[in-house]
Write an enzyme that holds these catalytic residues in place. Structure first.
Site, PDB file in Angstrom:
ATOM      1  N   SER A 101       0.840  -1.199   0.000  1.00  0.00           N
ATOM      2  CA  SER A 101       0.000   0.000   0.000  1.00  0.00           C
ATOM      3  C   SER A 101       0.875   1.250   0.000  1.00  0.00           C
ATOM      4  O   SER A 101       1.706   1.413  -0.895  1.00  0.00           O
ATOM      5  CB  SER A 101      -0.951  -0.026   1.205  1.00  0.00           C
ATOM      6  N   THR A 102       0.733   2.108   1.004  1.00  0.00           N
ATOM      7  CA  THR A 102       1.448   3.387   1.035  1.00  0.00           C
ATOM      8  C   THR A 102       2.953   3.193   0.883  1.00  0.00           C
ATOM      9  O   THR A 102       3.567   2.424   1.610  1.00  0.00           O
ATOM     10  CB  THR A 102       1.167   4.116   2.359  1.00  0.00           C
ATOM     11  N   HIS A 127      -2.788  -1.014  -3.263  1.00  0.00           N
ATOM     12  CA  HIS A 127      -3.990  -0.233  -2.996  1.00  0.00           C
ATOM     13  C   HIS A 127      -3.998   1.027  -3.847  1.00  0.00           C
ATOM     14  O   HIS A 127      -3.232   1.955  -3.621  1.00  0.00           O
ATOM     15  CB  HIS A 127      -4.065   0.143  -1.514  1.00  0.00           C
ATOM     16  N   MET A 164      -0.109   1.042   5.410  1.00  0.00           N
ATOM     17  CA  MET A 164      -0.781   1.221   6.690  1.00  0.00           C
ATOM     18  C   MET A 164      -1.954   0.260   6.814  1.00  0.00           C
ATOM     19  O   MET A 164      -2.568  -0.116   5.822  1.00  0.00           O
ATOM     20  CB  MET A 164      -1.284   2.656   6.837  1.00  0.00           C
ATOM     21  N   ASP A 184      -4.541  -4.953   6.205  1.00  0.00           N
ATOM     22  CA  ASP A 184      -4.923  -5.757   5.044  1.00  0.00           C
ATOM     23  C   ASP A 184      -3.785  -6.696   4.674  1.00  0.00           C
ATOM     24  O   ASP A 184      -2.629  -6.279   4.561  1.00  0.00           O
ATOM     25  CB  ASP A 184      -5.256  -4.856   3.850  1.00  0.00           C
TER      26      ASP A 184
END
Length: 366
Positions: free
Chosen positions: A180-181, A206, A299, A302
């Protein structure tokens, strides 16, 4: 003792957009908009008075564009910056310029065409701010209001839990990655050094819809492996890298001895669509010990449950270490629940993939 709020500076030339973004963020008890600015010059004056935890920045603005301002911020006094702009929605080169300049995340402007769309984009914005506040950036030359997706759904809404012994042996190996991030640059570093002779790789990054096709195209231009946005029915082949389309879930399935991809609609899982939990669960079910699961910077949690399911069914599992993560949330949660066999640095991940497949990195040219 009251927890300190995340303080945000919103920079956008549209007064209505500034108002909407401020209203969305101020609904969260952990966030407050400390100030807004109509252009980078006004923002610079605000920064002289007060330093925010996170900046939300538009791209197209008068007097100075957002990318130029982002470069100045990251060169002089790095602050986590989220780009929020309509110009990135179709995956233009501006999206990649922003990431290369140091943006932590990129989001489209919140959608108001339906109540559900507004709720999902609002939740995504608030989650992005919380992730950005924890991000590691470096110099470069009360309760939240209840919404439809506040309840964190599990992968059960997409497919049932995997069954022990269901996966039959196959010769092909498969790699599944959840990120993700901070993941756009991290994935580039991993994929750029992989040779074509590597296992098929499925990736959940994401991203909202409209971003992933251009992201895959960009990576494909930089890598020896073949990178594409995954399509329903794609057969997974050696040297192929498949990125889940933004806004839809991606699952691995098998017909006979061949793996293929299924793209499904459905509600967000662990607040994300696509969700790493969904991909990992499907890999546990259909690949078992022939799969390697990797969880990288991001973050939230997931992927943690799905990675644990993979490990229980014999898959190898890895997590990116804290030092090399932009945000250590997802790997940390996976490690905490016992899903991870081995923690490795970002630079070690390509070697882990190849060593797991008994392939050695090609010798450097020259």
């Amino acid at each position: 003792m009251q927890r300190q709020k995340i303080r945000v500076l919103v920079v956008d030339d549209s007064a209505s957009v500034r108002q909407v973004l401020s209203a969305i963020l101020n609904e969260d008890p952990d966030i407050e908009v400390m100030a807004t600015a109509s252009d980078p010059f006004a923002a610079a004056r605000k920064l002289q008075e007060e330093t925010p935890d996170v900046i939300i920045l538009d791209i197209e603005m008068p007097r100075m564009d957002g990318i130029t301002f982002l470069r100045k911020i990251m060169a002089q006094h790095p602050i986590p910056v989220i780009i929020c702009s309509t110009l990135t929605e179709e995956g233009s080169d501006l999206m990649f310029e922003a990431f290369e300049a140091g943006a932590v995340d990129i989001l489209p402007k919140p959608r108001a065409d339906s109540r559900q769309a507004l709720q999902e984009s609002s939740a995504r914005l608030r989650d992005a701010v919380k992730a950005a506040a924890r991000a590691r950036v470096r110099v470069r030359s009360g309760r939240a209001p209840r919404t439809i997706i506040e309840q964190k759904l599990t992968a059960d809404v997409i497919m049932p839990p995997p069954v022990q012994g269901r996966a039959s042996p196959v010769t092909e190996r498969i790699v599944c990655i959840g990120v993700s991030t901070g993941g756009t640059e991290a994935l580039r570093e991993v994929l750029e050094v992989l040779p074509r002779r590597c296992p098929g790789i499925l990736i959940v990054q994401h991203m909202p819809g409209g971003f992933t096709a251009a992201f895959a195209k960009r990576l494909n231009s930089l890598c020896e492996v073949d990178v594409k946005e995954a399509e329903d029915g794609d057969v997974v082949v050696q040297g192929g890298v498949y990125i889940a389309p933004g806004g839809r879930h991606m699952l691995l399935q098998r017909t006979g001895q061949r793996y293929h991809i299924v793209i499904k609609d459905g509600p967000p899982v662990s607040r994300h669509r696509p969700s790493a939990d969904v991909l990992f669960r499907s890999a546990a079910q259909y690949a078992g010990r022939n799969a390697l699961g990797i969880i990288m910077t991001g973050m939230g949690d997931d992927g943690a449950r799905g990675l644990l399911e993979m490990r229980k069914l014999g898959a190898a599992t890895r997590a990116q270490d804290e030092e090399s993560c932009v945000v250590f949330g997802m790997p940390k949660e996976a490690i905490a629940c016992g899903a991870v066999e081995k923690v490795v640095s970002l630079t070690q991940i390509p070697k882990e993939i190849l060593l797991w497949q008994d392939v050695r990195l090609a010798a450097p040219a020259g």
